[in-house]
Design a protein around this motif. Structure first.
Motif, short mmCIF file in Angstrom:
data_model
loop_
_atom_site.label_atom_id
_atom_site.label_comp_id
_atom_site.label_asym_id
_atom_site.label_seq_id
_atom_site.Cartn_x
_atom_site.Cartn_y
_atom_site.Cartn_z
N ARG A 41 69.78 -15.02 7.94
CA ARG A 41 70.73 -15.73 8.43
C ARG A 41 70.37 -17.01 9.01
N ALA A 42 71.02 -18.14 8.56
CA ALA A 42 70.78 -19.50 9.18
C ALA A 42 72.13 -20.02 9.66
N TYR A 43 71.76 -20.90 10.54
CA TYR A 43 72.90 -21.73 11.19
C TYR A 43 73.34 -22.50 10.11
N ASP A 44 74.68 -22.44 9.68
CA ASP A 44 75.23 -22.64 8.42
C ASP A 44 74.89 -24.11 8.12
N PRO A 45 74.68 -25.26 8.83
CA PRO A 45 74.26 -26.26 8.34
C PRO A 45 72.89 -26.55 8.01
N SER A 46 72.05 -25.74 8.63
CA SER A 46 70.59 -25.71 8.66
C SER A 46 70.16 -26.15 6.94
N PRO A 47 70.50 -25.39 6.08
CA PRO A 47 70.02 -25.56 4.90
C PRO A 47 70.32 -26.74 3.99
N PHE A 48 71.19 -27.28 4.57
CA PHE A 48 71.87 -28.59 3.85
C PHE A 48 71.07 -29.76 4.70
N ALA A 49 71.01 -29.43 6.16
CA ALA A 49 70.11 -30.50 6.76
C ALA A 49 68.84 -30.47 6.35
N ALA A 50 68.08 -29.53 5.93
CA ALA A 50 66.85 -29.49 5.64
C ALA A 50 66.49 -30.34 4.56
N ILE A 51 67.49 -30.51 3.29
CA ILE A 51 67.36 -31.51 2.29
C ILE A 51 67.19 -33.00 2.86
N GLY A 52 68.09 -33.20 3.67
CA GLY A 52 68.07 -34.80 4.38
C GLY A 52 66.92 -34.82 4.86
N ILE A 53 66.60 -33.98 5.91
CA ILE A 53 65.26 -34.25 6.79
C ILE A 53 64.01 -34.34 5.96
N PHE A 54 64.00 -33.22 5.11
CA PHE A 54 62.86 -33.22 4.01
C PHE A 54 62.55 -34.74 3.32
N HIS A 55 63.66 -35.49 2.95
CA HIS A 55 63.48 -36.76 2.55
C HIS A 55 63.40 -37.78 3.51
N GLY A 56 63.29 -37.60 4.76
CA GLY A 56 62.96 -38.35 5.74
C GLY A 56 64.25 -39.20 6.50
N LYS A 57 65.53 -38.29 6.27
CA LYS A 57 66.72 -38.85 6.84
C LYS A 57 67.00 -38.56 8.11
N ASP A 58 68.03 -39.14 8.88
CA ASP A 58 68.14 -38.99 10.33
C ASP A 58 68.58 -37.44 10.41
N PRO A 59 68.11 -36.77 11.39
CA PRO A 59 68.56 -35.19 11.63
C PRO A 59 69.88 -35.25 12.01
N GLY A 60 70.48 -36.44 12.75
CA GLY A 60 71.87 -36.17 13.19
C GLY A 60 72.77 -36.23 11.98
#
Lengths: 103, 449
Positions: B178-197
């Protein structure tokens, strides 16, 4: 006078989690949105009367200008999908809003 | 990093299906991740309680085959959020079984990370005793020992953190419980150093597939592109395009508040967001703000069995009966309880849903009934299945032959579309746990295979 349904581009309801129901009213122009916002028809009293609920069951009534949308969130009487629930997805609870008359 | 990070969302729910051409158009964009949500609480507590999935195995396999055969050879990380419908162990196992089968059939090899989201009942019990658990809204009862013990498979919604760790360990496939629905998507951006917002707001938009486009659907692919100060959303099907209204509207979708979104360990504030339509049907969004929380809470979900159900579906066309149907239903209930006077009244309940006449809104319906026919569902809820079946059979036959005043149709009151008429439904669940739990240590264990 015009019905809210005729002015809105989107008028829908859905669960926001199993214990809440949320209604979205969205418009395709700032003019229409402002007309409804300024009509002061979307009020706590109106929602309580349409849904036959006490004020304490209303979580939010928010006017969000950047998205030209109004959000109304109320508490569910029965949580989604259990005994006595009539609308598991909460997707048909918007209908009472449709006939609100806007000046 | 000045580069753009692209995320391909094949569809709104793994197993809902999507046009392969849309997905392949997304692949041509050379995405940095393929992310698909697979779970929801929308369909009610049954998936979590009974440990079953929302989609069929066949449908999940069909989608996974397209995703894996394209993504794995190109080494694009594939992330599945809330695997199997509700993200508990049984759902993750179900998903893993399909993934392994597809990999074997295609002769592919992959490093798989599984992020488990199950929270043992005794941890919840302990947290509750220490006052670290609170309900999410005022209509949710506080937890107690009995409820925790009766709840089947409690899961917690993960944020991006454990997914990020799996990405850093170079997993090819990350299967999340179970994941907060946006989290798996956000992880890709954050992994590449993008703004978490920006990453989380984009995740919120992408998790439903092309529902943010117009015409919207969960059964088509969509592409998200994160830059330095904004993100873009782009339809991958020429039949749809993103508009500032469709994307802004989707930000609203199924959330309790239009611009304050609570996630695991943070709040997203979208009040100052701008939605700008670029020339080619692409929408650019800026000013999404991520505000870390001072205390870290995770959202717990759990379901327990509350009863068993049997129901029957019938039509009513006789106008005399229709005129008095609600009164007759009350009298049918009374006759049933008189007949079963040896059974305590708390052991069962008979409900009528008159479709065509106030079934959806119930007591809240203000419209006057004008139809010439209705569909009646007689629902019996009881403490065991045998009792539900028995009461339902009695209620059905009582209603069928009920001798109401003015009746001329003495042969029967109900039109059954099916034989047999009664449907044994099985257990009924409720969300017994839907609470926030304060945590200090990360409860999400990662397993690599």
């Amino acid at each position: 006078m015009e019905k809210l349904f005729d002015i809105a581009k989107v008028l829908r309801s859905k669960n926001s989690g199993p214990f809440e129901l949320t209604m979205d009213i969205l418009f395709d122009s700032a003019e229409k949105y402002q007309r409804v916002k300024n009509s002061n028809k979307i009020t706590t009293e109106m929602i309580c009367s349409l849904y036959n609920i006490p004020e304490s069951d209303i979580r939010h009534i928010v006017f969000f200008d950047p998205a030209m949308g109004i959000k109304i969130t109320i508490l569910r009487e029965v949580s989604s999908g259990t005994i006595g629930d009539r609308d598991v997805y909460g997707a048909q609870q918007h209908a009472p809003l449709m006939n609100i008359l806007i000046d | 990093m000045g580069n753009e990070i692209k995320i391909l969302s094949p569809c709104g729910m793994l197993g809902y299906g999507f046009p392969e051409e849309s997905f392949l158009r997304g692949m041509k964009e050379e995405p940095h991740g393929i992310v698909v949500d697979a779970g929801s609480t929308d369909a009610g507590p049954h998936k979590l309680g009974a440990g079953v999935s929302i989609v069929s195995r066949r449908a999940a396999k069909k989608d996974l085959t397209i995703i894996l055969e394209n993504g794995i050879p190109k080494k694009i990380p594939i992330i599945i959020g809330s695997a199997g419908g509700a993200g508990a162990q049984v759902h993750v196992d179900w998903t893993m079984d399909i993934i392994e089968e597809v990999l074997e059939e295609m002769g592919l090899r992959a490093k798989i990370a599984i992020v488990w989201a199950d929270i043992p009942n005794d941890l919840v019990m302990e947290a509750n005793q220490q006052g670290r658990i609170k309900p999410l809204s005022p209509n949710i009862p506080s937890l107690n020992e009995e409820v925790i013990l009766e709840t089947n498979g409690i899961v917690a919604q993960m944020g991006h953190e454990p997914i990020l760790e799996a990405l850093q360990k170079k997993a090819d496939i990350i299967v999340c419980g179970r994941a907060y629905d946006p989290s798996p998507f956000a992880a890709i951006g954050i992994f590449h150093g993008k703004d978490p917002g920006l990453s989380y707001h984009l995740g919120k938009i992408l998790e439903c597939g092309a529902l943010c486009a117009e015409p919207g659907t969960t059964k088509d692919s969509i592409l998200g592109i994160i830059g330095e100060t904004s993100f873009k959303v782009k339809s991958l099907n020429p039949k749809r395009s993103c508009t500032s209204i469709s994307v802004a509207a989707h930000t609203f979708y199924e959330k309790e508040h239009p611009y304050i979104l609570h996630g695991p360990g943070f709040t997203l504030n979208l009040e100052q967001c701008e939605f700008k339509e670029l020339a080619d049907g692409v929408v650019e969004v800026s000013n999404s703000k991520y505000i870390p929380a001072e205390q870290h809470f995770i959202k717990l979900e759990g379901a327990r069995k509350v009863a068993y159900r049997t129901f029957v579906l019938a039509g009513i066309r006789d106008p005399i009966l229709l005129e008095n149907v609600e009164d007759i239903e009350k009298r049918v209930k009374q006759q049933v309880s008189d007949y079963y006077d040896e059974i305590p009244s708390n052991d069962y309940k008979v409900n009528f849903y008159n479709y065509g006449m106030n079934a959806v809104l119930g007591d809240k319906e203000k419209e006057v009934f004008r139809g010439h026919e209705i569909g009646v569902v007689i629902e019996v809820i009881a403490k065991d299945q045998e009792l539900a079946n028995s009461i339902c059979a009695t209620a059905r036959s009582t209603f069928l032959h009920f001798a109401h005043e003015k009746r001329k149709s003495t042969a029967g009151n109900l039109a059954f579309p099916f034989a047999p008429s009664d449907i044994e439904f099985g257990p009924v669940y409720e969300f017994s746990v839907y609470h926030l739990m304060e945590i200090e240590d990360n409860p999400f264990r990662i397993e690599y295979r």
